[in-house]
Design a protein around this motif. Structure first.
Motif, short mmCIF file in Angstrom:
data_model
loop_
_atom_site.label_atom_id
_atom_site.label_comp_id
_atom_site.label_asym_id
_atom_site.label_seq_id
_atom_site.Cartn_x
_atom_site.Cartn_y
_atom_site.Cartn_z
N UNK A 400 44.99 51.29 35.53
CA UNK A 400 44.12 51.29 34.36
C UNK A 400 42.61 51.05 34.52
N UNK A 401 41.81 51.43 33.60
CA UNK A 401 40.49 51.47 33.72
C UNK A 401 39.87 50.11 34.31
N UNK A 402 40.16 49.11 33.78
CA UNK A 402 39.72 47.74 34.17
C UNK A 402 40.12 47.47 35.66
N UNK A 403 41.23 47.54 35.86
CA UNK A 403 41.98 47.22 37.34
C UNK A 403 41.29 48.18 38.47
N UNK A 404 41.06 49.52 37.97
CA UNK A 404 40.43 50.45 38.80
C UNK A 404 38.98 49.86 39.26
N UNK A 405 38.37 49.68 38.13
CA UNK A 405 36.93 49.05 38.51
C UNK A 405 37.02 47.77 39.29
N UNK A 406 38.03 46.90 39.26
CA UNK A 406 38.09 45.74 40.15
C UNK A 406 38.53 46.37 41.20
N UNK A 407 39.17 47.19 41.52
CA UNK A 407 39.51 47.86 42.93
C UNK A 407 38.23 48.35 43.76
N UNK A 408 37.50 48.78 42.75
CA UNK A 408 35.87 49.21 43.62
C UNK A 408 35.48 47.97 43.76
N UNK A 409 35.40 46.89 42.79
CA UNK A 409 34.78 45.79 43.08
C UNK A 409 35.23 44.90 44.38
#
Ligand SMILES: *[C@@H]1O[C@H](CO)[C@@H](O)[C@H](O)[C@H]1NC(C)=O
Ligand SMILES: *[C@@H]1O[C@H](CO)[C@@H](O)[C@H](O)[C@H]1NC(C)=O
Ligand SMILES: *[C@@H]1O[C@H](CO)[C@@H](O)[C@H](O)[C@H]1NC(C)=O
Ligand SMILES: *[C@@H]1O[C@H](CO)[C@@H](O)[C@H](O)[C@H]1NC(C)=O
Ligand SMILES: *[C@@H]1O[C@H](CO)[C@@H](O)[C@H](O)[C@H]1NC(C)=O
Ligand SMILES: *[C@@H]1O[C@H](CO)[C@@H](O)[C@H](O)[C@H]1NC(C)=O
Ligand SMILES: *[C@@H]1O[C@H](CO)[C@@H](O)[C@H](O)[C@H]1NC(C)=O
Ligand SMILES: *[C@@H]1O[C@H](CO)[C@@H](O)[C@H](O)[C@H]1NC(C)=O
Ligand SMILES: *[C@@H]1O[C@H](CO)[C@@H](O)[C@H](O)[C@H]1NC(C)=O
Length: 550
Positions: A400-409
């Motif tokens: 998902x969007x939020x989880x993918x952004x957290x992966x990049x984080x």
């Protein structure tokens, strides 16, 4: 069933066929409903798989333009030449390659170097609002208000007869197209990495849009018979279940919103950027029972534009807003990603941590082995090769969007972690939601094997071995991160990667940095510690502080 029987009976086939379509009665004429290839399929021959990522010499700008049926040429007050509000919808933006890039150019693969592996994470495509969102409820409130003789006028007049036509949570046709197109694109880029002799495992989660996305992608990549090329592993996505692709669900302080520091900033910013519009709309509402139209209503109306467009192709809500208000809308997403899933949240790194642990494992070909207090995946699944294979050259994961952004984080990309003020959009920010996690967002980590070290400074016309490769040194492996088809310069965030024109990072250096990033997440304390919601701005490094105080 009736239609089937009529035809089956007419052609004299036994009804047994109905239960076993794969074994047609040899004495009957062909079954018209049989879609697997039969004796009259004609001759075919497969061609060679492409490998455009390796062979494309023209990589300076994205060359991929998808078929786009949506009505996106609207006249928006204040819109600059060439501007398009669909680029300002953050995570609700229909997919397009990031047009601006992330600060470096893309480079063709130097002669003699090989892409040997890819690790891809893909977001689902455009979908209807999820059940938790305010959209459907708000629509009902609006429609109900007409029963109390609320009358809309001016720009809002269409609301007197407007109906809510959206479904819930599953992909729209546009979403299916985005994933299918992406599968085709990635086959062109990486098809050659697939070895037809062994099926791969691709992973997604149990939610309908996640399954639909994975399937549409795989149809695009392999064709409709993809099940002979890939097995889809479906990981439970539900509160309390360990799932590296939905890390929020296994992290208590993400589940209970203790990590949602961005909400405060979003509320503050919304009240600022939608004040004018709210005043405008209030003047266009009358009737015996006035709807008390608030900033939240204005925000819901703006959100409706995005959802109706990807579902129905056009929305009357879009033109209610000025260009400046659309820029404000885009910034809402950025505040959310930063404050709830990025460096501004105490769980920013933790939600995406499982992916980092799995990436190291896949790169080093062993099961994930983080410290005991940092298990951010499902051990049962990740400690056997049938569910966590280590021998693939292609890894496809869906999230998902939020989880993918957290992966990049979690990967330590501090370039997307600059503090964002809640009072005005930070003009030079790298965190632009529609560039990072729009619908059907994808990031790909390429592993590149080179015969010698590649020079950090590259020139566009330096195509010969001598100018691209260092004079000294042996075989060297690099990682190259692409987010939505554009290179993310790893050296911007991970100093040890160096300042490279191509943004790549030497593999060993990258892995070492990622091991350190596991510690930085402070997983146990960040996810399970007993703390209350920090104020916006208090957290700047994506984790609950190691010294235990805020
Ligand atoms: C109509 O107005 C009344 C009085 O303000 C309110 O109680 C009721 O909920 C409204 N009904 C609808 C359908 O909005
Ligand atoms: C990986 O190894 C397993 C078990 O030996 C095998 O079945 C599978 O085909 C291999 N996969 C690839 C992509 O080589
Ligand atoms: C998928 O598998 C089938 C059956 O093994 C094979 O014929 C086909 O070539 C494979 N597709 C690709 C893209 O390699
Ligand atoms: C891990 O996955 C297995 C297999 O799907 C499942 O039975 C188990 O409940 C999962 N455990 C957790 C903690 O999510
Ligand atoms: C609101 O209106 C004021 C005064 O017309 C204008 O200066 C400002 O830019 C507007 N703000 C937005 C977000 O449209
Ligand atoms: C309308 O909403 C605003 C903002 O929520 C609130 O301050 C105000 O009291 C409300 N007015 C009425 C009449 O309910
Ligand atoms: C699930 O995650 C928790 C928290 O990190 C961990 O303690 C537990 O061992 C994990 N269970 C499985 C089956 O992976
Ligand atoms: C790249 O692949 C080619 C063809 O398989 C091989 O000959 C060459 O040695 C490879 N180069 C590197 C650096 O691995
Ligand atoms: C968390 O801390 C608060 C304040 O110190 C305390 O009242 C509460 O009982 C604690 N909760 C848990 C689950 O430990």
């Amino acid at each position: 069933m009736l239609v089937f029987c009529v035809i089956a009976c007419l052609v004299g086939a036994s009804l047994q066929t109905e239960n076993n379509l794969d074994v047609p009665n040899p004495t009957s004429v062909p079954d018209y409903f049989q879609t697997t290839y039969g004796p009259f399929a004609g001759a075919t021959k497969a061609g060679e798989a492409p490998f455009l990522a390796q062979t494309n010499p023209v990589l300076h700008e994205p060359t991929y333009v998808p078929n786009a049926p949506l009505v996106t040429t609207l006249s928006i007050s204040g819109q600059p030449r060439g501007g398009n509000i669909f680029a300002l919808m953050g995570t609700l933006s229909p997919y397009r390659a990031n047009p601006d890039g992330f600060g470096v150019d893309e480079y063709a693969l130097p002669p003699g170097a090989n892409i040997t592996q890819i690790h891809m994470v893909h977001r689902h495509g455009a979908r209807y609002p999820t059940s938790g969102s305010a959209t459907a409820e708000w629509a009902q409130k609006l429609i109900d208000s007409r029963k109390n003789r609320t009358v809309f006028s001016g720009d809002l007049a269409f609301l007197n007869s407007w109906d809510y036509k959206l479904g819930e949570a599953e992909l729209t046709a546009r979403g299916r197209q985005e994933l299918f197109d992406s599968g085709v694109l990635h086959f062109f880029n990486y098809g050659k990495l697939y070895n037809a002799a062994s099926k791969i495992i691709a992973r997604t989660t149990t939610m309908v849009r996640m399954l639909q996305s994975a399937e549409n992608f795989l149809i695009g990549f392999f064709g409709p018979a993809w099940t002979s090329n890939a097995t889809l592993e479906v990981i439970v996505e539900s509160d309390g279940f360990n799932n590296s692709l939905a890390g929020n669900k296994m992290c208590e302080n993400a589940n209970n919103d203790n990590g949602a520091t961005g909400d405060e900033a979003m509320d503050a910013w919304r009240a600022v950027y939608l004040r004018n519009a709210t005043e405008r709309f209030r003047r266009q509402i009358s009737g015996s029972s006035n709807l008390n139209w608030t900033v939240e209503d204005t925000y819901n109306a703006q959100t409706m534009c995005s959802y109706e467009t990807v579902a129905l192709g056009y929305s009357s809500f879009c033109m209610l807003f000025t260009w400046e208000e659309w820029e404000g809308f885009a910034y809402m997403t950025d505040l959310k990603l930063y404050g709830n899933y990025g460096m501004g949240s105490p769980v920013g790194r933790s939600i995406g941590l499982g992916f980092v642990e799995e990436l190291i494992a896949r790169l080093e070909r062993h099961f994930p082995d983080p410290p005991e207090d940092s298990i951010a995946f499902n051990r049962t699944l990740d400690e056997q090769t049938s569910t966590f294979p280590l021998n693939q050259s292609i890894y496809f994961d869906f999230s998902h969007d939020n989880e993918m952004f957290s992966m990049l984080t979690a990967l330590g990309l501090t370039q997307f972690g600059q503090f964002l003020p809640a009072t005005h959009p930070s003009p030079k920010r790298a965190l632009v939601g529609s560039h990072i996690v729009p619908f059907a967002a994808r990031f790909v980590i390429e592993v590149i094997h080179a015969p010698r070290p590649i020079r950090a400074t590259r020139t566009r016309n330096g195509r010969t071995l001598d100018s691209v490769y260092e004079d000294r040194g042996g075989e060297t492996t690099y990682v190259h991160l692409l987010v939505n088809q554009r290179t993310v310069p790893l050296g911007r965030s991970i100093a040890a990667c160096g300042r490279r024109d191509d943004g790549w990072c030497e593999l060993g250096t990258f892995i070492q940095a990622q091991r350190y990033n596991i510690e930085k997440a402070n997983y146990e304390a960040s996810c399970f510690g007993n703390y209350s919601l920090p104020a916006y701005g208090e957290i700047r490094d994506g984790a609950f502080p190691r010294n235990g105080t805020l």
